[in-house]
Write an enzyme that holds these catalytic residues in place. Structure first.
Site, short mmCIF file in Angstrom:
data_model
loop_
_atom_site.label_atom_id
_atom_site.label_comp_id
_atom_site.label_asym_id
_atom_site.label_seq_id
_atom_site.Cartn_x
_atom_site.Cartn_y
_atom_site.Cartn_z
N ILE A 284 50.88 39.76 96.55
CA ILE A 284 50.78 38.75 95.50
C ILE A 284 50.69 37.36 96.10
O ILE A 284 49.88 36.52 95.68
CB ILE A 284 51.98 38.84 94.53
CG1 ILE A 284 52.02 40.20 93.86
CG2 ILE A 284 51.90 37.73 93.49
CD1 ILE A 284 50.80 40.49 93.02
N VAL B 152 51.91 52.97 94.99
CA VAL B 152 51.50 54.37 95.06
C VAL B 152 50.03 54.53 95.45
O VAL B 152 49.66 55.56 96.01
CB VAL B 152 51.76 55.10 93.73
CG1 VAL B 152 53.23 55.16 93.42
CG2 VAL B 152 50.98 54.45 92.58
N ALA C 55 57.23 33.93 95.98
CA ALA C 55 56.83 35.34 95.90
C ALA C 55 57.53 36.18 96.95
O ALA C 55 57.31 37.40 97.01
CB ALA C 55 55.31 35.46 96.07
N GLY D 246 52.24 35.82 102.82
CA GLY D 246 51.47 36.86 103.48
C GLY D 246 51.47 38.17 102.74
O GLY D 246 50.76 39.11 103.14
N LYS E 58 61.12 45.63 86.66
CA LYS E 58 62.31 46.39 87.06
C LYS E 58 63.59 45.57 86.89
O LYS E 58 64.70 46.10 87.05
CB LYS E 58 62.16 46.86 88.50
CG LYS E 58 61.03 47.89 88.67
CD LYS E 58 60.81 48.28 90.10
CE LYS E 58 59.72 49.33 90.22
NZ LYS E 58 58.40 48.86 89.75
N SER F 157 51.19 46.26 98.76
CA SER F 157 51.89 46.98 99.83
C SER F 157 53.09 47.73 99.25
O SER F 157 53.85 47.21 98.46
CB SER F 157 52.36 45.99 100.90
OG SER F 157 53.21 45.02 100.33
N GLU G 249 65.29 55.43 90.46
CA GLU G 249 63.99 55.40 89.82
C GLU G 249 64.10 55.83 88.36
O GLU G 249 64.82 56.77 88.02
CB GLU G 249 63.03 56.34 90.56
CG GLU G 249 61.58 56.17 90.18
CD GLU G 249 60.66 56.95 91.11
OE1 GLU G 249 59.63 56.39 91.50
OE2 GLU G 249 60.98 58.10 91.45
#
Length: 606
Positions: free
Chosen positions: A288, A451, A358, A285, A405, A448, A538
């Site tokens: 991706i 940015v 996913a 859902g 990441k 979702s 970050e």
């Protein structure tokens, strides 16, 4: 209707026969300087049946009479030329075989030229008259500048000929030598440097950007047109035609500004991998996952098993797939990948041939404080469960959707995804019959938590748009592109491999914000940008490869394989710590354990 079509074809053929006969007479007439001797006049009459019969057969064989004259184009004229050439050849062979005495052979050269001129002329005249009779509603279209070369504009003008939406009033070309030329009455007004003058001269209110996706000039043209207050349009994508969304110009989207070229898929290979098989997608859902389901459905799978923890996401996916692919057998589960027995029961019930994993937590700041154990339970334990189940039921392929990441991570989310990659490689050693691969890519436009939705909401409120740092950069790709490359990697991958997607050039987040502001028809004076500082965990930039890795090319230009150090043999046993850590483990202890499993993980201080 069929009778009318037959009458039109017979009428066209009869007219062509008359023109062929007239051209035969004209060829003799020109051969003898407008005064045909009596003996050759008789010869012309005696042989008239030869070209008439030869050309009738050749033109019919070339398919000339399948065309509608009012829509005659270059393709139809090429077919006409082929028919005339064949007719000329048949005529020459017949005349020479009949050994007609004293026959002037120059007639055999003149005649096809005259036939082509006559037949092509009546077709061009028919189209001209049809276009003059076509009703036109003046003043209904918006004046538009075409931004592209003359060659690109020529194709667009054919498409826009009957459009009531836009009226081309000028061309702005990337090639300076084309300035001053005209195409179908539309002048090349200048290059991009002279866009303000072209807008004023033509009174344009819309820019239709024609340059090819991925070109630097296209992006420059889009930004320049937006800066000068023009509404932005671009030709439709191929998918717009296939999905019945219309063939007219469409509004420019953010992905057009980023200039991502279309993905080339091995359609035959993917069809062989997916068609007629059962496929399971976890996180189905999500952004991706749902796009993966849509792409997979196109390849005619026998059954698509969709698993997601969100009831609403599963419901929306079910509604979308039922509408787009009513023939698809979809099975929809609300289930959590952290629950091994539930996942095992689903997999055993359907025995999927391919599993796409996913499901993940991906929001960096949210996973960095208070939710660290949740990142490990979903991203690591959930991945381990899905991989083990895929191996147990004998799936041919298992694909982990990973992230950039995971490379030299500075946050818990990235480290958890790197640990998930290692877990998949460890499971691969236990199940040699299943190919286990991972696919890394960067940020996905519109997903979702990304940015783009945030910036869009902030712009709609009038700002400010919040950017963490003026120098922060990220790689971006579109959701369909990411899903398609995941499929391609599933097809190509060997067990234990980690694929790295070609993310193109990194984009400054502040530039992304400026693009969105311009696309909204506003300026930075209307919607200011403010900097808030880097958030916990970050980085200023993301990497696609760890320091200890190298990459190898693949047959696909947008996919490379990362070669990494294999996981430690005791890794799977060490992962038991996640289950034993309890509901609220100490944050420092969790990070120390995570760093022991992922040595390249360096938590960001401060």
């Amino acid at each position: 209707m069929r009778l009318e079509a037959l009458r039109l074809r017979v009428g066209s053929a009869a007219l062509d026969v008359l023109l062929v006969a007239a051209a035969w007479w004209a060829a003799f007439w020109l051969r003898f300087n407008l005064d045909v001797p009596e003996e050759f006049s008789a010869l012309m009459v005696q042989t008239l049946a030869v070209p008439v019969l030869a050309f009738a057969l050749a033109l019919a064989g070339a398919g000339v009479y399948r065309h509608i004259w009012r829509y005659t184009s270059l393709a139809e004229l090429q077919r006409l030329v082929a028919g005339v050439a064949a007719g000329a050849l048949f005529t020459a062979v017949a005349v020479l075989m009949l050994r007609v005495p004293n026959f002037p052979r120059s007639v055999l050269l003149l005649h096809p030229l005259l036939v082509l001129l006559a037949l092509g002329g009546v077709r061009a005249l028919s189209r001209l008259l049809a276009e003059r009779r076509a009703p036109r509603v003046p003043g209904t279209g918006v004046p538009a500048l075409l931004l592209g070369s003359v060659a690109e504009a020529a194709q667009a003008l054919r498409t826009l000929k009957d459009s009531a939406r836009v009226v081309p009033v000028g061309i702005v070309s990337p090639q300076r030598e084309e300035v001053g030329r005209a195409l179908q009455g539309v002048r090349v007004l200048g290059t991009l440097d002279g866009l303000p003058q072209a807008v004023q001269q033509a009174g344009a209110r819309v820019a239709l950007v024609l340059a090819a996706p991925g070109s630097a000039w296209r992006r420059e043209a889009l930004l320049a047109a937006a800066e000068h207050g023009l509404s932005l349009l671009t030709p439709p994508r191929a998918d717009d035609w296939l999905q019945g969304e219309g063939a007219g110009p469409r509004a420019v989207a953010l992905e057009d500004l980023l200039g991502r070229a279309p993905v080339q898929l091995d359609v035959a290979g993917l069809s062989e991998m997916l068609a007629g098989r059962t496929v399971l997608v976890t996180g189905a859902g999500g952004s991706i996952g749902s796009e993966l389901c849509r792409q997979i459905a196109r390849f005619g799978v026998a059954r698509l098993v969709c698993v997601d923890v969100s009831e609403y996401a599963v419901y929306r996916l079910e509604q979308d797939l039922r509408a787009a692919h009513p023939q698809l057998e979809g099975v929809y589960y609300t289930a959590n990948v952290r629950e091994l027995q539930r996942l095992r029961a689903i997999a055993q019930a359907h025995r999927p041939a391919v599993v796409f994993h996913a499901a993940a937590y991906k929001h960096v700041p949210l996973m960095e404080t208070h939710n660290e154990i949740e990142a490990l339970r979903t991203n690591v334990r959930g991945t381990l469960n899905a991989a083990q189940v895929a191996g147990e039921v004998g799936a041919a392929r298992f694909v982990l959707v990973s992230t950039d990441k995971a490379v030299n991570p500075t946050n818990v989310m990235g480290a958890s995804k790197r640990l998930a990659e290692l877990a998949v490689q460890a499971v691969a050693a236990q199940h040699p019959a299943t190919r286990f691969v991972a696919v890394r890519f960067g940020n996905v436009l519109g997903s979702s938590g990304s940015v783009v939705p945030l910036f869009t909401e902030q712009i709609a409120r009038g700002g400010p748009v919040t950017v963490t740092h003026p120098e922060i950069v990220r790689y971006f790709m579109t959701i369909p592109e990411a899903a398609q490359l995941v499929l391609q990697a599933a097809l190509m991958g060997q067990s234990g491999q980690i694929f790295v997607l070609d993310m193109g050039e990194p984009v400054k987040i502040v530039e992304l914000a400026r693009m969105l502001i311009r696309l909204s028809g506003k300026t930075e004076q209307d919607v200011p940008i403010v900097y808030t500082g880097l958030r916990p965990g970050e980085k200023l930039y993301e990497e696609l490869l760890a320091d200890c890795e190298t990459t190898a090319p693949t047959p696909h230009p947008k996919l490379r394989v990362a070669r990494a150090v294999p996981p430690a043999a005791a890794l799977l046993a060490a992962l038991a710590w996640i289950d034993e850590a309890g509901p609220a483990p100490d944050a420092l202890a969790l990070r120390c354990w995570l760093q022991a499993q992922v040595p390249e993980y360096q938590p960001r201080r401060g």
